[in-house]
Design a protein around this motif. Structure first.
Motif, PDB file in Angstrom:
ATOM      1  N   GLU A  20      20.156  25.053 -37.463  1.00 12.69           N
ATOM      2  CA  GLU A  20      20.008  24.648 -38.861  1.00 12.69           C
ATOM      3  C   GLU A  20      19.072  25.560 -39.669  1.00 12.69           C
ATOM      4  OE1 GLU A  20      20.964  21.001 -40.474  1.00 12.69           O
ATOM      5  OE2 GLU A  20      22.620  22.023 -39.488  1.00 12.69           O
ATOM      6  N   PRO A  21      17.883  25.914 -39.173  1.00  9.93           N
ATOM      7  CA  PRO A  21      17.009  26.774 -39.986  1.00  9.93           C
ATOM      8  C   PRO A  21      17.627  28.137 -40.266  1.00  9.93           C
ATOM      9  CG  PRO A  21      15.772  25.717 -38.224  1.00  9.93           C
ATOM     10  CD  PRO A  21      17.216  25.464 -37.928  1.00  9.93           C
ATOM     11  N   ALA A  22      18.388  28.668 -39.310  1.00 14.40           N
ATOM     12  CA  ALA A  22      19.008  29.972 -39.521  1.00 14.40           C
ATOM     13  C   ALA A  22      20.090  29.896 -40.592  1.00 14.40           C
ATOM     14  CB  ALA A  22      19.591  30.498 -38.209  1.00 14.40           C
ATOM     15  N   ILE A  23      20.862  28.803 -40.613  1.00 16.96           N
ATOM     16  CA  ILE A  23      21.865  28.614 -41.660  1.00 16.96           C
ATOM     17  C   ILE A  23      21.184  28.590 -43.026  1.00 16.96           C
ATOM     18  CG2 ILE A  23      23.524  26.975 -42.630  1.00 16.96           C
ATOM     19  CD1 ILE A  23      24.163  26.134 -39.716  1.00 16.96           C
ATOM     20  N   ALA A  24      20.093  27.827 -43.124  1.00 12.83           N
ATOM     21  CA  ALA A  24      19.366  27.740 -44.390  1.00 12.83           C
ATOM     22  C   ALA A  24      18.808  29.096 -44.803  1.00 12.83           C
ATOM     23  CB  ALA A  24      18.240  26.716 -44.273  1.00 12.83           C
ATOM     24  N   ASP A  25      18.271  29.853 -43.862  1.00 11.49           N
ATOM     25  CA  ASP A  25      17.685  31.153 -44.181  1.00 11.49           C
ATOM     26  C   ASP A  25      18.749  32.133 -44.669  1.00 11.49           C
ATOM     27  OD1 ASP A  25      15.158  30.282 -43.557  1.00 11.49           O
ATOM     28  OD2 ASP A  25      15.103  31.220 -41.568  1.00 11.49           O
ATOM     29  N   VAL A  26      19.927  32.109 -44.046  1.00  9.54           N
ATOM     30  CA  VAL A  26      21.010  33.000 -44.483  1.00  9.54           C
ATOM     31  C   VAL A  26      21.387  32.691 -45.933  1.00  9.54           C
ATOM     32  CG1 VAL A  26      23.437  33.582 -44.173  1.00  9.54           C
ATOM     33  CG2 VAL A  26      21.921  33.484 -42.189  1.00  9.54           C
ATOM     34  N   LEU A  27      21.562  31.411 -46.236  1.00  5.77           N
ATOM     35  CA  LEU A  27      21.955  31.041 -47.594  1.00  5.77           C
ATOM     36  C   LEU A  27      20.862  31.378 -48.608  1.00  5.77           C
ATOM     37  CD1 LEU A  27      23.839  27.671 -47.021  1.00  5.77           C
ATOM     38  CD2 LEU A  27      24.813  29.929 -47.462  1.00  5.77           C
ATOM     39  N   LYS A  28      19.619  31.162 -48.256  1.00  2.39           N
ATOM     40  CA  LYS A  28      18.534  31.517 -49.183  1.00  2.39           C
ATOM     41  C   LYS A  28      18.527  33.018 -49.457  1.00  2.39           C
ATOM     42  CE  LYS A  28      15.254  29.253 -46.961  1.00  2.39           C
ATOM     43  NZ  LYS A  28      13.903  28.710 -46.606  1.00  2.39           N
ATOM     44  N   GLY A  29      18.791  33.810 -48.416  1.00  2.00           N
ATOM     45  CA  GLY A  29      18.828  35.253 -48.593  1.00  2.00           C
ATOM     46  C   GLY A  29      19.981  35.705 -49.475  1.00  2.00           C
ATOM     47  N   LEU A  30      21.085  34.950 -49.466  1.00  2.00           N
ATOM     48  CA  LEU A  30      22.244  35.304 -50.278  1.00  2.00           C
ATOM     49  C   LEU A  30      22.081  34.875 -51.736  1.00  2.00           C
ATOM     50  CD1 LEU A  30      25.119  34.303 -47.821  1.00  2.00           C
ATOM     51  CD2 LEU A  30      24.407  36.631 -48.433  1.00  2.00           C
ATOM     52  N   ASP A  31      21.298  33.835 -51.988  1.00  2.00           N
ATOM     53  CA  ASP A  31      21.139  33.280 -53.335  1.00  2.00           C
ATOM     54  C   ASP A  31      22.502  33.038 -53.988  1.00  2.00           C
ATOM     55  OD1 ASP A  31      19.823  32.332 -55.598  1.00  2.00           O
ATOM     56  OD2 ASP A  31      19.685  34.325 -56.508  1.00  2.00           O
ATOM     57  N   PRO A  32      23.335  32.184 -53.377  1.00  2.00           N
ATOM     58  CA  PRO A  32      24.714  32.033 -53.854  1.00  2.00           C
ATOM     59  C   PRO A  32      24.808  31.131 -55.082  1.00  2.00           C
ATOM     60  CG  PRO A  32      24.302  30.529 -52.047  1.00  2.00           C
ATOM     61  CD  PRO A  32      23.036  31.337 -52.230  1.00  2.00           C
ATOM     62  N   ASP A  33      25.932  31.287 -55.797  1.00  2.00           N
ATOM     63  CA  ASP A  33      26.247  30.388 -56.903  1.00  2.00           C
ATOM     64  C   ASP A  33      27.122  29.227 -56.445  1.00  2.00           C
ATOM     65  OD1 ASP A  33      24.967  31.853 -59.109  1.00  2.00           O
ATOM     66  OD2 ASP A  33      26.423  33.400 -58.599  1.00  2.00           O
ATOM     67  N   VAL A  34      28.082  29.514 -55.566  1.00  2.00           N
ATOM     68  CA  VAL A  34      29.005  28.500 -55.060  1.00  2.00           C
ATOM     69  C   VAL A  34      29.179  28.717 -53.565  1.00  2.00           C
ATOM     70  CG1 VAL A  34      31.331  27.537 -55.205  1.00  2.00           C
ATOM     71  CG2 VAL A  34      30.248  28.446 -57.258  1.00  2.00           C
ATOM     72  N   VAL A  35      29.069  27.639 -52.784  1.00  2.00           N
ATOM     73  CA  VAL A  35      29.235  27.710 -51.338  1.00  2.00           C
ATOM     74  C   VAL A  35      30.209  26.623 -50.901  1.00  2.00           C
ATOM     75  CG1 VAL A  35      28.101  27.659 -49.080  1.00  2.00           C
ATOM     76  CG2 VAL A  35      26.839  28.475 -51.089  1.00  2.00           C
ATOM     77  N   GLY A  36      31.243  27.013 -50.156  1.00  2.00           N
ATOM     78  CA  GLY A  36      32.111  26.050 -49.508  1.00  2.00           C
ATOM     79  C   GLY A  36      31.767  25.967 -48.037  1.00  2.00           C
ATOM     80  N   LEU A  37      31.504  24.762 -47.547  1.00  2.00           N
ATOM     81  CA  LEU A  37      31.126  24.559 -46.153  1.00  2.00           C
ATOM     82  C   LEU A  37      32.228  23.805 -45.418  1.00  2.00           C
ATOM     83  CD1 LEU A  37      27.394  23.444 -46.557  1.00  2.00           C
ATOM     84  CD2 LEU A  37      28.231  25.713 -45.918  1.00  2.00           C
ATOM     85  N   VAL A  38      32.579  24.295 -44.248  1.00  2.24           N
ATOM     86  CA  VAL A  38      33.539  23.650 -43.366  1.00  2.24           C
ATOM     87  C   VAL A  38      32.806  23.258 -42.084  1.00  2.24           C
ATOM     88  CG1 VAL A  38      35.645  24.012 -42.004  1.00  2.24           C
ATOM     89  CG2 VAL A  38      35.492  24.890 -44.339  1.00  2.24           C
ATOM     90  N   GLU A  39      33.265  22.173 -41.457  1.00  2.00           N
ATOM     91  CA  GLU A  39      32.592  21.626 -40.269  1.00  2.00           C
ATOM     92  C   GLU A  39      31.117  21.353 -40.570  1.00  2.00           C
ATOM     93  OE1 GLU A  39      33.401  23.378 -36.446  1.00  2.00           O
ATOM     94  OE2 GLU A  39      35.470  23.853 -36.987  1.00  2.00           O
ATOM     95  N   THR A  40      30.878  20.750 -41.707  1.00  2.00           N
ATOM     96  CA  THR A  40      29.540  20.300 -42.053  1.00  2.00           C
ATOM     97  C   THR A  40      29.434  18.818 -41.726  1.00  2.00           C
ATOM     98  OG1 THR A  40      27.864  20.311 -43.805  1.00  2.00           O
ATOM     99  CG2 THR A  40      30.132  19.823 -44.467  1.00  2.00           C
ATOM    100  N   TRP A  41      28.258  18.249 -41.867  1.00  2.00           N
ATOM    101  CA  TRP A  41      28.073  16.888 -41.351  1.00  2.00           C
ATOM    102  C   TRP A  41      27.414  15.960 -42.371  1.00  2.00           C
ATOM    103  CZ3 TRP A  41      23.045  15.437 -41.477  1.00  2.00           C
ATOM    104  CH2 TRP A  41      22.047  16.414 -41.290  1.00  2.00           C
TER     105      TRP A  41
END
Length: 267
Positions: A20-41
């Protein structure tokens, strides 16, 4: 506009808390506008998309359950019990509306898989985003094609026309050379190719320790996609850059068994 799609592997694999922390860190580094997540919970009073949106700050989130992939029954470990598998959306802009569209499933028993259609309050007008995951097992190939056709019809719906493009984000379990995506590519553009992304890129790599090698139709292919169509007839799409994220292991473990797809689009 930076769009991302990522299959984040639910609570599979037995070490989801470490990932989980690595997923969050990747997204923070990308600074995205829109994210689609699959197999989320979703479970224990919170959803993973909401946690990730909170971590990004000033982002919004939505979650809908889906039957693809099915949650293990019985659970593989206690932290899976009572936790839903779903589709998620994270947006820099407020989410005005959401709709859940059931997808056809004449072959696979059980409840239908879903597509999430959301309308975002973009400064230049309504932005329509679809998030979905479709069938992967060869035994259910007819379902996969029917689901691809249903998503194509949804994305092409004239009520989604407007000044901004219509986006489809998700794990479509086929690459652009396979016939399963033909209905979608008839109405939508592969933004990875449009942006000049590496044609050799794969999002489900056999090099990962967690790789599902039994998925012979999908392994070592680019099966996660950001597809789009112009909001109006005659308008053009422009994509400036496409790359993968989440490709590096953290403490010996990758954030997911899929890599994230990132595309920078002009709107």
């Amino acid at each position: 506009m930076r769009a991302v799609t990522w299959n984040v592997w639910w609570r599979f694999g037995g070490a989801w808390r470490e990932r989980e922390p690595a997923i969050a860190d990747v997204l923070k580094g990308l600074d995205p506008d829109v994210v689609g997540l699959v197999e989320t919970w979703s479970g224990e009073g919170i959803t993973q998309p909401q946690l990730l949106a909170d971590d990004l700050a000033d982002h919004h989130a939505a979650f809908v359950p889906t039957s693809l992939p099915p949650a293990p029954d019985p659970p593989e470990h206690s932290s899976q019990a009572g936790v839903e598998v779903g589709l998620g959306l994270i947006s820099r802009w407020p989410i005005l509306t959401t709709e859940v569209h059931d997808l056809p499933h004449g072959q696979r028993p059980g409840p239908p898989p879903a597509a999430l259609l959301a309308t975002l309050d973009h400064p230049r007008g309504p932005l329509h985003v679809i998030v979905s995951c479709i069938e992967w097992e060869p035994a259910y190939a007819a379902d996969q094609l029917a689901q691809s056709e249903a998503l194509a019809a949804l994305a092409a719906d004239p009520r989604l026309d407007g000044d901004l493009p219509v986006l489809l984000l998700g794990d479509l379990n086929a690459d652009v050379s396979q016939p399963d995506l033909a209905p979608l590519l008839a109405v939508l553009t592969d933004t990875w190719s449009l942006a000049g992304g590496d044609p050799r890129a794969v999002t489900l790599s056999s090099a990962l320790l967690e790789a599902p090698l039994e998925a012979t139709k999908q392994i070592d292919r680019r099966i996660d996609h950001i597809l789009a169509r112009p909001g109006r007839k005659g308008a053009q799409l422009t994509a400036r850059r496409a790359f993968l994220a989440g490709t590096e292991a953290v403490n010996g473990r990758h954030p997911s068994d899929h890599f994230a797809v990132v595309v920078d689009l002009d709107v």
